[in-house]
Design an enzyme around this catalytic site. Structure first.
Site, PDB file in Angstrom:
ATOM      1  CG  ASP A  66      -2.143   0.944   0.912  1.00  0.00           C
ATOM      2  OD1 ASP A  66      -2.866   0.688  -0.066  1.00  0.00           O
ATOM      3  OD2 ASP A  66      -2.338   1.926   1.648  1.00  0.00           O
ATOM      4  CG  HIS A 183       7.542   4.743  -3.227  1.00  0.00           C
ATOM      5  ND1 HIS A 183       7.774   5.030  -4.553  1.00  0.00           N
ATOM      6  CD2 HIS A 183       6.219   4.423  -3.162  1.00  0.00           C
ATOM      7  CE1 HIS A 183       6.661   4.903  -5.246  1.00  0.00           C
ATOM      8  NE2 HIS A 183       5.700   4.519  -4.427  1.00  0.00           N
TER       9      HIS A 183
END
Length: 202
Positions: A66, A183
């Site tokens: 997520d 990321h």
């Protein structure tokens, strides 16, 4: 080791597969999409909900990601609403003309139209859940939001995000360049380190 990737997002799946294959980890695609309600208030909570749901359905250790964009001037948004930012009340809803990514970007640029502070960061939380055990890792990359989209690679907010130390958007970088600094790439590499030191995972 085999991991089921708890997503039907082709962009996410491709990036996860490319990175984990470097470490000899085989990733599997789910046979069908599960409708998992993302009721968590954080990226970590939502990743856990997805990983647990896919593990319970397939009984294979499941990896869920997520992630999203946090923009300093409108923090904590888009945040956990990154994929559906166009459709939330904050800042008014945006019409989907071609696709949701385009609508999200259009809304973000509209909200930042007269804003000098364009600092932002991409954040990713990744959870692997195996029933009796679970681990997670996080990664982030800081940068700035451009005034208009650039590049045709990647997905999501990649065309409007320039990482620190670069003059190209994520969508202008090659997949190899992006995976090295993203990321998601950072979180996955941390995760591999934990997996290799976790006997329960093997």
């Amino acid at each position: 080791m085999k991991l089921l990737v708890a997503t039907t997002n082709e962009g996410k799946y491709r990036e996860i597969k490319e990175i984990l294959s470097e470490y000899g980890i085989e990733v599997l695609k789910p046979e069908e999409k599960l409708e998992v309600e993302e009721t968590g208030c954080t990226f970590l909570e939502n990743a856990y909900l997805k990983a647990r749901a896919y593990y319970e359905r397939y009984k294979i250790p499941a990896l869920a990601d997520d992630s999203g964009l946090i923009v300093e001037a409108i923090s904590p948004y888009p945040g956990v609403y990154s994929s559906r930012f166009y459709d939330i009340d904050f800042g008014g809803r945006e019409e989907v003309r071609t696709n949701k990514d385009e609508a999200n970007i259009r809304k973000l640029l509209r909200l930042l139209e007269n804003t000098e502070n364009r600092k932002a960061k991409f954040v990713a939380f990744i959870v692997v859940y195996g029933g009796s055990w679970g681990i997670f890792a996080e990664g982030e990359v800081r940068g700035e939001i451009t005034k208009e989209p650039r590049g045709d690679r990647g997905f999501g907010y990649d065309p409007v995000f320039v990482p620190e130390g670069y003059n190209k958007t994520m969508a202008e970088l090659s997949p190899e360049e992006k995976n090295k600094i993203s990321h998601r790439g950072r979180a996955l590499r941390k995760l591999v380190h934990v997996l290799k030191n976790c006997e329960k995972a093997f």
